[in-house]
Design an enzyme around this catalytic site. Structure first.
Site: not given
Ligand code: MRU
Length: 332
Positions: A48, A85, A229, A239
């Site tokens: 998240g 990430r 995101d 997202n």
């Protein structure tokens, strides 16, 4: 408030709730090094966008607290955390803030870096509250809403982004029903959103991702709230993979589609969503999500973790600063 907490700082260690095991088991990972934090981010033990940024900030504080830590060892830790990430912007935003802290002082201060990480954590919680209040100004009557992925307390430092609006909407009687999409292949909706809703007594109905069109056609959804995101200057939003499909269907059915995200998700360097780097993950995530498919070894699998929803499909973007409507221009 939520009963759910994804991270806890406790006397020199970061405790990370292992989200891969939810809802089966509640197990905490003890992180005493930035490397453990980096691996927790890569493996989705913590996931998240906002909470990834918070965890990474604590990772930097852990690196600074090591015996013989130096400015260069902490900068190397920041570089390692950056590589975990690629898509969610909050990670880069938080690491930049920590890097500024490292570089702003003549000598390395582990205490100052821990306070900065705690400040990032606290500010995200406050942003969640402000977004919940702003989001609820859009709802006049009692409504049913749909959400995608997990954007709740597990994904943030507070009550959540989209799920924060929903949580408060249920508490104040403005939202009567919540549909959560399964969110294949990792199941953040089925496993995490449903678990959070059960913990906090939010009425939730789980649907498979391919049921969204039928549900919308049935007239049972008034509004969609999702997280983000990374958001480009023109409002294009990345997202979780599948969000673009939900947004397209919402447009087709005339259902307002709202994005809820703190300003730490906005990347001022990107003019549009075409420039967003989309993470591709291990094909095993796809084979594992269908029982019996783990034996499929020679089949080609594409597993992008995110997609981009064009700004044209977005009714409004809700941040801690309020409700932003199109045409979007998030240049700072
Ligand atoms: O791969 P994940 O689980 O980290 O992806 C999470 C999402 O896409 C969320 O919707 C997004 O981070 C918003 S969370 C407040």
């Amino acid at each position: 408030m939520s009963k759910v907490i994804p991270l806890k700082w406790k006397a020199g260690e970061l405790l990370i709730l292992d989200q891969r095991l939810i809802p089966r088991e509640e197990k905490w990972i003890s992180a005493r090094t930035h490397e453990t934090v980096a691996r927790a981010i890569e493996s989705l033990a913590v996931r998240g966008a906002p909470v990834i940024g918070i965890a990474a900030a604590y990772g930097v504080a852990l690196a600074a607290a090591r015996p013989r830590a130096s400015r260069s060892s902490v900068l190397a830790a920041i570089d390692r955390l950056r590589k975990t990430r690629p898509t969610g912007y909050n990670l880069f935003w938080a690491l930049e803030r920590m890097k500024d802290r490292v570089e702003s002082k003549n000598s390395l201060s582990a205490t100052a870096l821990l306070s900065e990480a705690k400040a990032i954590h606290r500010e995200d919680a406050l942003a969640c509250d402000a977004m919940a209040d702003a989001g609820l100004t859009l709802i006049e009557n009692v409504e049913s809403v749909l959400t995608y992925c997990n954007t709740g307390a597990l994904a943030t430092g507070g009550i959540g982004t989209a799920l924060g609006v929903i949580r408060r909407g249920v508490r104040t009687g403005k939202i009567c029903e919540v549909f959560a999409c399964e969110t294949r292949p990792v199941g953040q909706g089925a496993r995490l959103t449903v678990w959070e809703c059960v913990q906090d007594k939010i009425p939730v109905t789980l649907i498979c991702d391919n049921m969204v069109a039928s549900l919308m056609a049935s007239g049972r959804v008034d509004r969609v709230f999702t997280g983000a995101d990374r958001i480009a200057r023109n409002g294009d939003t990345s997202n979780k993979i599948g969000t673009r499909g939900v947004a397209s269907l919402a447009a087709l059915h005339g259902i307002p589609f709202h994005v809820v995200a703190p300003s730490s998700t906005f990347d001022p360097a990107l003019a549009s969503g075409e420039e967003i780097q989309i993470e591709e993950r291990d094909p095993a995530e796809v084979t594992k999500c269908t029982p019996g498919l783990t034996e499929l070894k020679r089949v080609s699998i594409w597993n992008p973790a995110f997609d981009v929803t064009p700004a044209d499909f977005i009714h409004s973007i809700i941040t801690e600063r309020g409700v932003h409507r199109p045409p979007f221009d998030f240049a700072r």
